[in-house]
Design a protein around this motif. Sequence first.
Motif, short mmCIF file in Angstrom:
data_model
loop_
_atom_site.label_atom_id
_atom_site.label_comp_id
_atom_site.label_asym_id
_atom_site.label_seq_id
_atom_site.Cartn_x
_atom_site.Cartn_y
_atom_site.Cartn_z
N PRO A 102 0.83 -1.20 0.00
CA PRO A 102 0.00 0.00 0.00
C PRO A 102 0.86 1.26 0.00
N ASN A 103 0.34 2.30 -0.60
CA ASN A 103 1.05 3.57 -0.68
C ASN A 103 1.36 4.07 0.72
N VAL A 104 2.54 4.60 0.90
CA VAL A 104 2.95 5.13 2.18
C VAL A 104 3.33 6.59 2.00
N ASP A 105 3.25 7.35 3.08
CA ASP A 105 3.65 8.76 2.97
C ASP A 105 5.01 8.95 3.64
N GLU A 106 5.48 10.20 3.64
CA GLU A 106 6.83 10.48 4.16
C GLU A 106 6.93 10.26 5.67
N ASN A 107 5.79 10.11 6.36
CA ASN A 107 5.82 9.87 7.80
C ASN A 107 5.82 8.39 8.16
N PRO A 109 7.20 4.54 8.63
CA PRO A 109 8.53 4.05 9.04
C PRO A 109 9.45 3.83 7.84
N LEU A 110 10.73 4.04 8.06
CA LEU A 110 11.72 3.93 6.98
C LEU A 110 11.66 2.60 6.24
N PRO A 111 11.59 1.44 6.92
CA PRO A 111 11.51 0.18 6.17
C PRO A 111 10.27 0.10 5.26
N ASP A 112 9.15 0.65 5.70
CA ASP A 112 7.93 0.65 4.88
C ASP A 112 8.13 1.47 3.62
N ARG A 113 8.80 2.62 3.75
CA ARG A 113 9.03 3.46 2.57
C ARG A 113 10.00 2.80 1.60
N THR A 169 17.73 4.96 -7.41
CA THR A 169 16.30 5.13 -7.18
C THR A 169 15.98 5.26 -5.70
N LEU A 170 16.55 4.37 -4.88
CA LEU A 170 16.25 4.42 -3.44
C LEU A 170 16.71 5.72 -2.80
N THR A 171 17.91 6.19 -3.13
CA THR A 171 18.39 7.43 -2.50
C THR A 171 17.62 8.66 -2.98
N GLU A 172 17.09 8.61 -4.20
CA GLU A 172 16.25 9.71 -4.68
C GLU A 172 14.89 9.71 -4.01
N ARG A 173 14.28 8.54 -3.87
CA ARG A 173 12.91 8.44 -3.35
C ARG A 173 12.84 8.44 -1.83
N VAL A 174 13.90 7.94 -1.19
CA VAL A 174 13.94 7.87 0.28
C VAL A 174 15.23 8.55 0.73
N PRO A 175 15.18 9.86 0.96
CA PRO A 175 16.40 10.64 1.23
C PRO A 175 17.22 10.16 2.43
N GLU A 176 16.58 9.49 3.40
CA GLU A 176 17.34 9.00 4.56
C GLU A 176 18.32 7.88 4.17
N ILE A 177 18.06 7.20 3.07
CA ILE A 177 18.95 6.14 2.60
C ILE A 177 20.09 6.79 1.83
N THR A 178 21.32 6.51 2.27
CA THR A 178 22.49 7.11 1.62
C THR A 178 23.25 6.11 0.75
N THR A 179 23.07 4.83 1.04
CA THR A 179 23.76 3.80 0.25
C THR A 179 23.03 2.47 0.44
#
Length: 195
Positions: A102-107, A109-113, A169-179
């Motif tokens: 299901p679609n998740v928003d920026e709030n 949890p990080l693993p869900d995003r 893709t992950l670092t663009e869509r989920v800014p908290e992920i750096t690598t």
Amino acid sequence: MALVTVTDPARDYLAQLIEKQDVEGMGVRIFVTQPGTKNAETCLAYCPPNEIVPTDEQVDLGKFTLYLDHASVPFLEEAFVDYSKDQMGGQLTIKAPNAKVPNVDENAPLPDRVNYVLASEINPNLAAHGGEVSLVEIVDGSVAVLRFGGGCQGCSAVSLTLKQGVETTLTERVPEITTVRDVTDHTNTENAYYQ
């Protein structure tokens, strides 16, 4: 409430099918089988009056009622039903980008995003080669530890896929992920797309 978009051609096509059933009050139910899994499928089915479920959400489409299966509603957000004529008659297309996750928003949890981006953007591309990637864990608050499977496991192009595709893709869509880090055993090349 426009969870599901049904184009005019799709409405007309479905209305024609319903009319052929010759059942007063016939509608259409949309639902997701195995929602939230990689095997999720979005389906349409006739819904005669005696099969209406009180908890279903109802959308009046003019010529008929669309019933949204209550348990499927979170997975039907942004779903799109279209019909296009072609040489063979026509094709009904159902796209539900949130059926697998299901679609998740920026709030969220990080693993869900991260899982949402993997399921909705990355894995559909990897599936063309019979591959997939899943999140194992997030370490140090910003490193996504991933495991490749299917055609990606043992594939000679996996490092390119990892860095230029998945990580970008992950670092663009989920800014908290750096690598990202790959923990796949790539010595098994039995199903590898490129050997």
